[in-house]
Design a protein around this motif. Structure first.
Motif, PDB file in Angstrom:
ATOM      1  N   LEU A 131       0.831  -1.204   0.000  1.00 27.28           N
ATOM      2  CA  LEU A 131       0.000   0.000   0.000  1.00 27.28           C
ATOM      3  C   LEU A 131       0.865   1.253   0.000  1.00 27.28           C
ATOM      4  O   LEU A 131       0.532   2.240  -0.673  1.00 27.28           O
ATOM      5  CB  LEU A 131      -0.929  -0.007   1.215  1.00 27.28           C
ATOM      6  CG  LEU A 131      -1.994  -1.106   1.227  1.00 27.28           C
ATOM      7  CD1 LEU A 131      -2.735  -1.092   2.562  1.00 27.28           C
ATOM      8  CD2 LEU A 131      -2.978  -0.948   0.072  1.00 27.28           C
ATOM      9  N   ILE A 132       1.962   1.228   0.719  1.00 25.51           N
ATOM     10  CA  ILE A 132       2.876   2.377   0.735  1.00 25.51           C
ATOM     11  C   ILE A 132       3.449   2.606  -0.658  1.00 25.51           C
ATOM     12  O   ILE A 132       3.532   3.755  -1.127  1.00 25.51           O
ATOM     13  CB  ILE A 132       3.989   2.158   1.774  1.00 25.51           C
ATOM     14  CG1 ILE A 132       3.418   2.329   3.186  1.00 25.51           C
ATOM     15  CG2 ILE A 132       5.144   3.130   1.552  1.00 25.51           C
ATOM     16  CD1 ILE A 132       4.366   1.909   4.292  1.00 25.51           C
ATOM     17  N   LYS A 153       9.787  11.653   5.157  1.00 20.24           N
ATOM     18  CA  LYS A 153       9.661  13.088   4.902  1.00 20.24           C
ATOM     19  C   LYS A 153       8.688  13.401   3.777  1.00 20.24           C
ATOM     20  O   LYS A 153       8.190  14.528   3.671  1.00 20.24           O
ATOM     21  CB  LYS A 153      11.027  13.686   4.581  1.00 20.24           C
ATOM     22  CG  LYS A 153      11.668  13.165   3.297  1.00 20.24           C
ATOM     23  CD  LYS A 153      13.024  13.791   3.053  1.00 20.24           C
ATOM     24  CE  LYS A 153      13.688  13.237   1.799  1.00 20.24           C
ATOM     25  NZ  LYS A 153      12.914  13.513   0.571  1.00 20.24           N
ATOM     26  N   ASP A 154       8.389  12.406   2.935  1.00 22.07           N
ATOM     27  CA  ASP A 154       7.482  12.627   1.803  1.00 22.07           C
ATOM     28  C   ASP A 154       6.032  12.282   2.134  1.00 22.07           C
ATOM     29  O   ASP A 154       5.171  12.357   1.255  1.00 22.07           O
ATOM     30  CB  ASP A 154       7.934  11.808   0.592  1.00 22.07           C
ATOM     31  CG  ASP A 154       9.256  12.290   0.031  1.00 22.07           C
ATOM     32  OD1 ASP A 154       9.504  13.509   0.089  1.00 22.07           O
ATOM     33  OD2 ASP A 154      10.044  11.454  -0.453  1.00 22.07           O
ATOM     34  N   ASN A 275       3.148  15.227  -1.868  1.00 23.82           N
ATOM     35  CA  ASN A 275       2.881  15.856  -3.166  1.00 23.82           C
ATOM     36  C   ASN A 275       1.442  15.658  -3.634  1.00 23.82           C
ATOM     37  O   ASN A 275       1.070  16.131  -4.704  1.00 23.82           O
ATOM     38  CB  ASN A 275       3.832  15.310  -4.229  1.00 23.82           C
ATOM     39  CG  ASN A 275       5.271  15.699  -3.952  1.00 23.82           C
ATOM     40  OD1 ASN A 275       5.547  16.728  -3.334  1.00 23.82           O
ATOM     41  ND2 ASN A 275       6.206  14.874  -4.405  1.00 23.82           N
ATOM     42  N   LYS A 276       0.654  14.951  -2.832  1.00 23.81           N
ATOM     43  CA  LYS A 276      -0.752  14.712  -3.167  1.00 23.81           C
ATOM     44  C   LYS A 276      -1.599  15.824  -2.561  1.00 23.81           C
ATOM     45  O   LYS A 276      -1.575  16.037  -1.348  1.00 23.81           O
ATOM     46  CB  LYS A 276      -1.201  13.357  -2.611  1.00 23.81           C
ATOM     47  CG  LYS A 276      -2.662  13.024  -2.854  1.00 23.81           C
ATOM     48  CD  LYS A 276      -2.856  12.535  -4.250  1.00 23.81           C
ATOM     49  CE  LYS A 276      -4.276  12.075  -4.487  1.00 23.81           C
ATOM     50  NZ  LYS A 276      -4.480  11.625  -5.870  1.00 23.81           N
ATOM     51  N   PHE A 277      -2.346  16.535  -3.413  1.00 19.81           N
ATOM     52  CA  PHE A 277      -3.213  17.562  -2.848  1.00 19.81           C
ATOM     53  C   PHE A 277      -4.336  16.892  -2.066  1.00 19.81           C
ATOM     54  O   PHE A 277      -4.980  15.965  -2.557  1.00 19.81           O
ATOM     55  CB  PHE A 277      -3.805  18.439  -3.963  1.00 19.81           C
ATOM     56  CG  PHE A 277      -4.698  19.516  -3.422  1.00 19.81           C
ATOM     57  CD1 PHE A 277      -4.163  20.644  -2.839  1.00 19.81           C
ATOM     58  CD2 PHE A 277      -6.081  19.374  -3.466  1.00 19.81           C
ATOM     59  CE1 PHE A 277      -4.983  21.632  -2.314  1.00 19.81           C
ATOM     60  CE2 PHE A 277      -6.904  20.357  -2.949  1.00 19.81           C
ATOM     61  CZ  PHE A 277      -6.357  21.493  -2.372  1.00 19.81           C
ATOM     62  N   CYS A 278      -4.546  17.352  -0.845  1.00 15.63           N
ATOM     63  CA  CYS A 278      -5.584  16.772   0.009  1.00 15.63           C
ATOM     64  C   CYS A 278      -6.939  17.353  -0.381  1.00 15.63           C
ATOM     65  O   CYS A 278      -7.253  18.506  -0.070  1.00 15.63           O
ATOM     66  CB  CYS A 278      -5.279  17.062   1.480  1.00 15.63           C
ATOM     67  SG  CYS A 278      -6.373  16.205   2.622  1.00 15.63           S
TER      68      CYS A 278
END
Length: 294
Positions: A131-132, A153-154, A275-278
């Motif tokens: 999943l990660i 950190k990501d 980097n994924k917009f929430c």
């Protein structure tokens, strides 16, 4: 410079492959190659080093990746802000593990769907490691896992809750009345356990190995509900997260054994990639999970 070119560049950088980026985005490989070439011509620099079927970012490519992620983040934030008054309708793809899905998701999804019926939910079940990887390749919006504390950190971590892993039996088991039980008291009993790749099963095996002992279950299966049914029939014991058996304990169908010489906990954790917009859909799902924690 077009938004789709930035999206293509980011996916190619993540996968280190034009062909995998093309598969992810639904493009032909030639279309990806053309988009990257046009970006390089516009920026007057080489973004990728090509080495056979794999590609890697140049120094300029690494710098541009930071800008590309920031640009897409701001674009998504703008779109999200402009639609703040509209009904939630964007799809939501969540990755989780089988035991969490069985125990936690029915109530969560029922509440979420009741409030936001137009959101198409998709659930993927797999191990935390897989999943990660999917999250890092932007194949999932967020992941809800049970594991040792994770950090990168990501990643953005929005939930971390300790969860004890317990030995359980039927309420009719001879061990229910026992106080201050030891592992050696129960190791000879028939056990129904999750498969060895389950992290809490691994923690148990490692603990036993340190004491030069081992446990051979009569059955290994990934289906937590099936294990619970077998234990409930007084056919044996198991070692499961407390959340998976909590309602059965409350209904006097299962009992937690008082085994005092082992203490193993895992942590329920929710992540999404930095980097994924929430999206509003992600925010609302996270809010509901935290509401259920109270």
């Amino acid at each position: 410079m077009e938004i789709r070119q930035l999206q293509t560049f980011i996916q190619a950088a993540r996968f280190e492959s034009f062909s995998k980026a093309a598969e992810m985005l639904g493009y032909s490989q030639s279309a990806v190659t053309v988009q990257i070439r046009l970006l390089e011509e516009e920026l007057c620099c080489r973004l990728f080093d090509r080495m056979g079927r794999t590609v890697s970012l140049t120094v300029q490519g690494e710098r541009f990746l930071e800008h590309a992620n920031q640009i897409l983040y701001e674009v998504n934030r703008t779109v999200n802000d402009m639609s703040a008054d509209q009904e939630l309708r964007n799809p939501l793809h969540i990755g989780t593990i089988e035991s969490l899905c069985s125990a936690k998701f029915p109530g969560l999804l029922n509440r979420f769907h009741g409030k936001y019926p137009r959101v198409n939910m998709r659930i993927t079940l797999d191990s935390p490691e897989k999943l990660i990887r999917m999250m890092e390749h932007n194949e999932l919006d967020l992941i809800y896992i049970l594991d040792t504390p994770r950090w990168n950190k990501d990643w953005i971590k929005v939930l971390e809750a300790a969860e004890p892993i317990v030995f359980v039996s039927s309420v009719n088991s001879e061990f229910v009345a026992g106080k201050d039980l030891k592992l050696q008291d129960i190791l000879g009993e028939p056990f129904f356990l999750t498969e060895k790749n389950a992290n809490y099963r691994q923690a148990l095996d490692q603990h036993l190995a340190l004491e030069a002992r081992a446990l051979k279950p009569v059955l290994e299966i990934s289906d937590t509900e099936f294990i619970i049914k077998m234990v409930e029939r007084n056919d044996g014991l198991s070692f499961l997260p407390y959340f998976a058996v909590e309602k059965f304990i409350a209904q006097n169908q299962l009992a937690v054994l008082d085994v005092t010489d082992i203490n193993i906990s895992m942590y329920r954790q929710i992540f999404y990639h930095r980097n994924k917009f929430c999206t509003r859909e992600m925010e609302e799902f996270i809010r509901l999970v935290k509401e259920f924690e109270k």
